[in-house]
Design an enzyme around this catalytic site. Structure first.
Site, mmCIF file in Angstrom:
data_model
loop_
_atom_site.group_PDB
_atom_site.id
_atom_site.type_symbol
_atom_site.label_atom_id
_atom_site.label_comp_id
_atom_site.label_asym_id
_atom_site.label_seq_id
_atom_site.Cartn_x
_atom_site.Cartn_y
_atom_site.Cartn_z
ATOM 1 N N SER A 103 2.181 3.606 -1.554
ATOM 2 C CA SER A 103 1.944 2.454 -0.681
ATOM 3 C C SER A 103 2.143 2.769 0.799
ATOM 4 O O SER A 103 1.716 1.996 1.657
ATOM 5 C CB SER A 103 2.852 1.280 -1.078
ATOM 6 O OG SER A 103 4.201 1.572 -0.785
ATOM 7 N N LYS B 52 8.274 -0.813 3.228
ATOM 8 C CA LYS B 52 7.090 -1.369 3.889
ATOM 9 C C LYS B 52 7.351 -1.518 5.389
ATOM 10 O O LYS B 52 8.493 -1.518 5.837
ATOM 11 C CB LYS B 52 6.742 -2.757 3.315
ATOM 12 C CG LYS B 52 6.388 -2.788 1.836
ATOM 13 C CD LYS B 52 5.032 -2.199 1.555
ATOM 14 C CE LYS B 52 4.635 -2.388 0.090
ATOM 15 N NZ LYS B 52 5.492 -1.614 -0.826
#
Length: 205
Positions: free
Chosen positions: A128, A165
């Protein structure tokens, strides 16, 4: 890490070594409790007993701060600018980040690379964040903090699962944005920030 020591014992031993190198004398039981997150002095005594039984330290029960390191160790881990950084496994909501049951291993790293004495490491699983240069299998170095600025790469806890993230806060929501154009941002209204990513370690096979 010494092969016959658990990560928890290795962390205590490395802390004692580091404290002696910096200060010239051994840490107290209270020092060890504070540095390792152990709340009970009896638990520290138990770890010290195990280290003594294995021949890593020697203690004089008649004196306080009487801990002597018996085993040689590489000059790298003795350097004054080195810190012991724990590699964490699963992070669980409601549990201290550096709880001993979370620690899988301990790595000596330069203090400048670690960014903070209480830094921890996480093993990356997934892709990710590949467009930020964070690859599957990398080790992230994380500085514990519970706040973040927009654009920081953070370790956040969502429903008992840690995720890495980009962090962005808006008036009515928070976005956790992957660095992968094939993935969508996570939109939430509340999130627990565990720390900010300050470094990365990659092993080339």
């Amino acid at each position: 890490m010494q092969p016959d020591l658990s990560p928890q014992l290795a962390m205590v031993l490395n802390y004692i070594r580091h404290f002696i190198d910096i200060n010239g004398y051994p840490p107290s039981i209270r020092d060890i409790c504070k540095a390792t997150g152990l709340r009970s002095s009896s638990t520290v005594y138990n770890y010290l007993n195990k280290l003594e039984e294995k021949g890593y330290i020697r203690r004089d029960p008649s004196r306080s701060r009487a801990i002597e390191i018996l085993t040689p160790y590489p000059a790298l881990t003795r350097a004054k600018n080195m810190v012991s950084v724990p590699l964490l496994g699963k992070i669980t909501a409601g549990q201290p980040i550096l709880a001993f049951e979370n620690i899988e291993d301990v790595f000596p790293l330069p203090a400048d690379l670690a960014g903070a004495e209480n830094a921890f490491m996480l093993h990356v699983s997934g892709d990710s964040m590949i467009e930020a240069g964070i690859l599957d299998g990398d080790y992230l170095i994380v500085r514990p903090q519970d706040t973040a600025e927009n654009g920081d790469i953070v370790v956040a806890l969502l429903e008992d699962e840690a995720t890495v993230k980009y962090f962005y806060r808006y008036p009515d929501h928070i976005e956790l944005v992957p660095a992968n154009s094939s993935m969508q941002p996570l939109i939430v209204h509340k999130v627990t920030i565990l720390g900010k990513v300050v470094g990365l370690y990659r092993h080339f096979s």
